[in-house]
Enzyme design. Structure first.
Site, mmCIF file in Angstrom:
data_model
loop_
_atom_site.group_PDB
_atom_site.id
_atom_site.type_symbol
_atom_site.label_atom_id
_atom_site.label_comp_id
_atom_site.label_asym_id
_atom_site.label_seq_id
_atom_site.Cartn_x
_atom_site.Cartn_y
_atom_site.Cartn_z
ATOM 1 N N GLU A 137 -5.158 -1.765 9.328
ATOM 2 C CA GLU A 137 -4.389 -0.726 8.644
ATOM 3 C C GLU A 137 -5.273 0.251 7.871
ATOM 4 O O GLU A 137 -4.808 0.988 7.018
ATOM 5 C CB GLU A 137 -3.375 -1.383 7.698
ATOM 6 C CG GLU A 137 -2.387 -2.304 8.397
ATOM 7 C CD GLU A 137 -1.248 -1.567 9.077
ATOM 8 O OE1 GLU A 137 -0.706 -0.625 8.478
ATOM 9 O OE2 GLU A 137 -0.903 -1.935 10.215
ATOM 10 N N HIS A 168 0.638 -3.237 1.798
ATOM 11 C CA HIS A 168 -0.798 -2.966 1.822
ATOM 12 C C HIS A 168 -1.388 -3.303 0.459
ATOM 13 O O HIS A 168 -0.694 -3.240 -0.565
ATOM 14 C CB HIS A 168 -1.092 -1.482 2.107
ATOM 15 C CG HIS A 168 -0.781 -1.046 3.498
ATOM 16 N ND1 HIS A 168 -0.162 0.147 3.783
ATOM 17 C CD2 HIS A 168 -1.002 -1.642 4.686
ATOM 18 C CE1 HIS A 168 -0.023 0.275 5.093
ATOM 19 N NE2 HIS A 168 -0.525 -0.795 5.658
ATOM 20 N N CYS A 183 -1.662 6.629 -0.865
ATOM 21 C CA CYS A 183 -1.356 6.620 0.568
ATOM 22 C C CYS A 183 -1.718 7.949 1.213
ATOM 23 O O CYS A 183 -2.065 8.003 2.390
ATOM 24 C CB CYS A 183 0.129 6.341 0.806
ATOM 25 S SG CYS A 183 0.627 4.621 0.584
#
Length: 448
Positions: free
Chosen positions: A174, A250, A371
């Site tokens: 990721e 995450h 993000c």
């Protein structure tokens, strides 16, 4: 040689919508099917970029992707003209059309993992595009991501690009959302910190029970090998499975690091003391002084952390060495979180100031300030080798806001995704954008 860390923020794409596609991301799921505002989303992101630029930080822009992804739909059996493909998908498999329209590439913390030249064996900055294979709508991003990064960081003397890892569960990757770096100075060798949710092959590591752990230990180890990192410059840590099940999909939703500092929640990791000791020891051997700030669960619970995205913030070092925390408006709206932050900045500690930004459009889809950015540490020579078209300036900001006003819709619902005109609007906008950012031909419609 002077070095800095550049934040390359993702420019929100024209198809920004609330599809609720990200299982395990509470905000994404809870706002599913609501009407989105792509224009407002893009302008909010640009406003953050401009503000950081004006504070003296080097700020870059990372372009969005072509959506809907008609080629992906064709690979799933839909045929005919582009318009026919879209109409067939809308009629026969609307969830696939929604996935092909996702603007999730805006969260460029997932675009790649980046290692600066001070850490790598060959002295180049290394990029590995994330395969994002846990979610279909994200797994289709990495080919275009690789081309865009290649156009931004094109000089092979300074930059090395690696293809995404094999697109299988064992190597779920990721990107930088589960990676940070600690260093005394951005231009000096540092310790790269990889956080994983599970191991694909070693059953000694516990796994979450409700939501998927998206990052594997094996993927993190593979990236470290590809980048030529030293064993004494890497630390691996496991995310607490319980917080993954609480919506921490995450690591950057529960911890953030910068320089010599780790800001994290008490429940973020397993074997926390061992991990902190390893970070302190390895950074200490490089002349650094690792420091950590633990947010106690008694003051801020995991639920409040997830709801406010306290840790999905940007921890930045000002020119005078003080640290600044960039948080979303939702932190100020949460009484417990805001009370904690007020106490944090008034204590005379490492973090001296908090700045709040309105990123509601991104937040409602599950992505906060951290993000939206990909961090790249560069020395002066490397920064000079970056495509200058992607570095934010006042004129570029003005051009991009005009571009958004010209091309973006101010409302988008799921039913609108079936309109073939949306694809034409997106392609027209992106064709113009590649000229603005001097990227060349990076999109499938420009290449095929």
């Amino acid at each position: 040689m002077k070095s800095c860390e550049v934040n390359f923020d993702g420019l929100v794409g024209p198809t920004h919508n609330y599809g609720g596609l990200s299982y395990g991301n509470v905000a994404s799921q809870s706002n599913s099917q609501q009407s989105s505002n792509p224009k407002e989303a893009a302008l909010q992101g640009l406003a953050k970029m401009k503000a950081l630029m004006e504070m003296g930080f080097v700020q870059g822009v990372l372009a969005p992707q072509e959506r809907p992804d008609v080629a992906a739909l064709r690979s799933l059996g839909f045929a005919g003209t582009d318009a026919q493909v879209i109409q067939q998908a809308a009629k026969q498999a609307m969830p696939l059309l929604v996935a092909s329209c996702s603007a999730s590439s805006m969260w460029v913390a997932n675009a790649a993992t980046v290692s600066p030249s001070a850490d790598t064996a060959d002295g180049r900055v290394h990029f590995t595009a994330a395969n994002l294979n846990c979610k279909y709508h994200r797994s289709i991003e990495h080919p275009t991501t690789s081309r865009v990064l290649g156009a931004m960081f094109a000089d092979q003397k300074h930059f090395a690009h690696h293809a995404a890892l094999p697109a299988v569960a064992q190597f779920g990757d990721e990107g930088a959302a589960n990676h940070t770096r600690f260093c005394r100075d951005y231009g000096e060798a540092g310790v790269e910190f990889f956080v994983f949710g599970r191991s694909a092959f070693d059953t000694r590591y516990p796994a979450p029970q409700k939501y998927p752990a998206r990052q594997t230990l094996e993927a993190s180890q593979a990236v470290a090998r590809l980048h030529g990192l030293r064993d004494d410059g890497v630390v691996y840590a496991q995310q607490n499975p319980a917080v993954i099940d609480a919506g921490v999909f995450h690591n950057d939703v529960i911890a953030v690091g910068n320089g010599e500092v780790l800001f994290y929640h008490e429940d973020a990791f397993l074997n926390t003391e061992q991990m902190l000791g390893e970070l302190q020891g390895k950074l200490g051997k490089l002349g650094g002084n690792f420091q950590s700030i633990c947010v106690p669960r008694a003051q801020v619970g995991v639920e409040d952390a997830v709801r406010s995205y306290l840790f999905n913030s940007q921890l930045l070092t000002r020119a005078d060495g003080s640290m600044l925390l960039i948080v979303p408006e939702e932190c100020r709206a949460n009484e417990r979180v805001w009370q904690y932050l007020q106490g944090l900045t008034s204590s005379g500690g490492l973090i001296r100031e908090v700045k709040v930004f309105d990123l509601k459009q991104s937040m409602q889809n599950g992505g906060g300030p951290a993000c939206l950015r990909l961090r790249v540490a560069l020395n002066e020579t490397e920064l000079a080798a970056v495509n200058p078209g992607v570095i934010m300036t006042a004129p570029l900001y003005d051009t991009l806001t005009q571009w958004v006003d010209k091309h973006y819709r101010d409302s988008l619902r799921e039913t609108d995704l079936a309109d073939p005109q949306l694809l034409l609007e997106c392609r027209t906008a992106l064709d113009e954008l590649t000229q603005i950012l001097k990227l060349g031909s990076v999109y499938p419609f420009q290449i095929n």
